[in-house]
Design a protein around this motif. Structure first.
Motif, PDB file in Angstrom:
ATOM      1  N   GLY A   9     -22.900 -17.784  34.202  1.00 32.53           N
ATOM      2  CA  GLY A   9     -22.042 -17.931  35.365  1.00 32.53           C
ATOM      3  C   GLY A   9     -21.489 -19.333  35.466  1.00 32.53           C
ATOM      4  O   GLY A   9     -21.884 -20.236  34.729  1.00 32.53           O
ATOM      5  N   GLY A  10     -20.537 -19.500  36.378  1.00 29.99           N
ATOM      6  CA  GLY A  10     -19.968 -20.816  36.574  1.00 29.99           C
ATOM      7  C   GLY A  10     -18.667 -20.725  37.335  1.00 29.99           C
ATOM      8  O   GLY A  10     -18.342 -19.691  37.931  1.00 29.99           O
ATOM      9  N   SER A  11     -17.932 -21.814  37.322  1.00 30.42           N
ATOM     10  CA  SER A  11     -16.656 -21.892  38.024  1.00 30.42           C
ATOM     11  C   SER A  11     -15.518 -21.928  37.025  1.00 30.42           C
ATOM     12  O   SER A  11     -15.605 -22.624  36.004  1.00 30.42           O
ATOM     13  N   VAL A  12     -14.459 -21.221  37.322  1.00 32.46           N
ATOM     14  CA  VAL A  12     -13.307 -21.144  36.424  1.00 32.46           C
ATOM     15  C   VAL A  12     -12.056 -20.937  37.260  1.00 32.46           C
ATOM     16  O   VAL A  12     -12.119 -20.404  38.382  1.00 32.46           O
ATOM     17  N   GLN A  13     -10.937 -21.352  36.733  1.00 30.40           N
ATOM     18  CA  GLN A  13      -9.675 -21.111  37.421  1.00 30.40           C
ATOM     19  C   GLN A  13      -9.176 -19.696  37.128  1.00 30.40           C
ATOM     20  O   GLN A  13      -9.531 -19.093  36.107  1.00 30.40           O
ATOM     21  N   ALA A  14      -8.358 -19.200  38.028  1.00 32.21           N
ATOM     22  CA  ALA A  14      -7.771 -17.878  37.836  1.00 32.21           C
ATOM     23  C   ALA A  14      -7.066 -17.802  36.485  1.00 32.21           C
ATOM     24  O   ALA A  14      -6.386 -18.758  36.071  1.00 32.21           O
ATOM     25  N   GLY A  15      -7.277 -16.672  35.815  1.00 29.29           N
ATOM     26  CA  GLY A  15      -6.727 -16.497  34.481  1.00 29.29           C
ATOM     27  C   GLY A  15      -7.678 -16.892  33.376  1.00 29.29           C
ATOM     28  O   GLY A  15      -7.438 -16.587  32.196  1.00 29.29           O
ATOM     29  N   GLY A  16      -8.762 -17.546  33.748  1.00 30.77           N
ATOM     30  CA  GLY A  16      -9.728 -17.998  32.755  1.00 30.77           C
ATOM     31  C   GLY A  16     -10.712 -16.915  32.361  1.00 30.77           C
ATOM     32  O   GLY A  16     -10.617 -15.764  32.794  1.00 30.77           O
ATOM     33  N   SER A  17     -11.674 -17.313  31.528  1.00 30.90           N
ATOM     34  CA  SER A  17     -12.655 -16.374  30.987  1.00 30.90           C
ATOM     35  C   SER A  17     -14.065 -16.928  31.120  1.00 30.90           C
ATOM     36  O   SER A  17     -14.268 -18.145  31.119  1.00 30.90           O
ATOM     37  N   LEU A  18     -15.000 -16.020  31.225  1.00 32.23           N
ATOM     38  CA  LEU A  18     -16.423 -16.346  31.198  1.00 32.23           C
ATOM     39  C   LEU A  18     -17.157 -15.216  30.498  1.00 32.23           C
ATOM     40  O   LEU A  18     -16.693 -14.065  30.537  1.00 32.23           O
ATOM     41  N   THR A  19     -18.284 -15.541  29.906  1.00 33.28           N
ATOM     42  CA  THR A  19     -19.142 -14.517  29.319  1.00 33.28           C
ATOM     43  C   THR A  19     -20.523 -14.618  29.928  1.00 33.28           C
ATOM     44  O   THR A  19     -21.142 -15.691  29.901  1.00 33.28           O
ATOM     45  N   LEU A  20     -20.992 -13.519  30.487  1.00 31.88           N
ATOM     46  CA  LEU A  20     -22.342 -13.449  31.035  1.00 31.88           C
ATOM     47  C   LEU A  20     -23.273 -12.824  30.001  1.00 31.88           C
ATOM     48  O   LEU A  20     -22.872 -11.908  29.270  1.00 31.88           O
ATOM     49  N   SER A  21     -24.493 -13.330  29.959  1.00 31.25           N
ATOM     50  CA  SER A  21     -25.497 -12.799  29.038  1.00 31.25           C
ATOM     51  C   SER A  21     -26.729 -12.373  29.811  1.00 31.25           C
ATOM     52  O   SER A  21     -27.090 -12.997  30.813  1.00 31.25           O
ATOM     53  N   CYS A  22     -27.363 -11.330  29.314  1.00 28.42           N
ATOM     54  CA  CYS A  22     -28.568 -10.804  29.951  1.00 28.42           C
ATOM     55  C   CYS A  22     -29.547 -10.415  28.848  1.00 28.42           C
ATOM     56  O   CYS A  22     -29.174  -9.698  27.918  1.00 28.42           O
ATOM     57  N   THR A  23     -30.770 -10.891  28.962  1.00 30.27           N
ATOM     58  CA  THR A  23     -31.783 -10.571  27.967  1.00 30.27           C
ATOM     59  C   THR A  23     -33.026 -10.049  28.659  1.00 30.27           C
ATOM     60  O   THR A  23     -33.482 -10.627  29.650  1.00 30.27           O
TER      61      THR A  23
END
Length: 122
Positions: A9-23
């Motif tokens: 998780g984190g902060s990003v501007q609109a149009g940006g990307s993030l990848t969440l991981s779960c283990t």
């Protein structure tokens, strides 16, 4: 002991990307399905995406075409690639593992992560 942990998780501007991981860690034989939910204050937790052990996926209409869920069964992990993020995607995202078969027992358990915050600014 079964434990589920999330990251990304984190902060990003609109149009940006993030990848969440779960283990999911522990003595695991299999996991039926893994999913990502999200929740904002005052609202119910809602399903974002899920991936079954059979390779099928399901998405909320609001994220179709922008988010992709994937699994790595060998690592007992799930990922959520989020592209073209919008301010309305801002929420705490929770990983959920459905019917975790525990080695050496006939039982299955369900498990939630603690959540990871995603903030999208306009």
């Amino acid at each position: 002991q079964i434990r589920l942990s999330e990251s990304g998780g984190g902060s990003v501007q609109a149009g940006g990307s993030l990848t969440l991981s779960c283990t999911v860690s522990g003595s695991i034989a299999s996991i039926n399905a893994m999913a990502w939910y999200r929740q904002t204050p005052g609202r119910q937790r809602e399903l974002v995406a899920e991936a079954t052990n059979y390779g099928t996926t399901n998405y909320d209409d609001s994220v179709k075409g922008r988010f992709t869920i994937s699994r790595d069964n060998a690592k007992n992990a799930a990922y959520l690639q989020m592209n073209s993020l919008k301010p309305e995607d801002t929420a705490t995202y929770y990983c959920y593992a459905d019917k975790i078969a525990v080695l050496g027992t006939p039982h299955t358990i369900d498990s939630w992560g603690r959540g990871t915050l995603v903030t999208v600014s306009s």
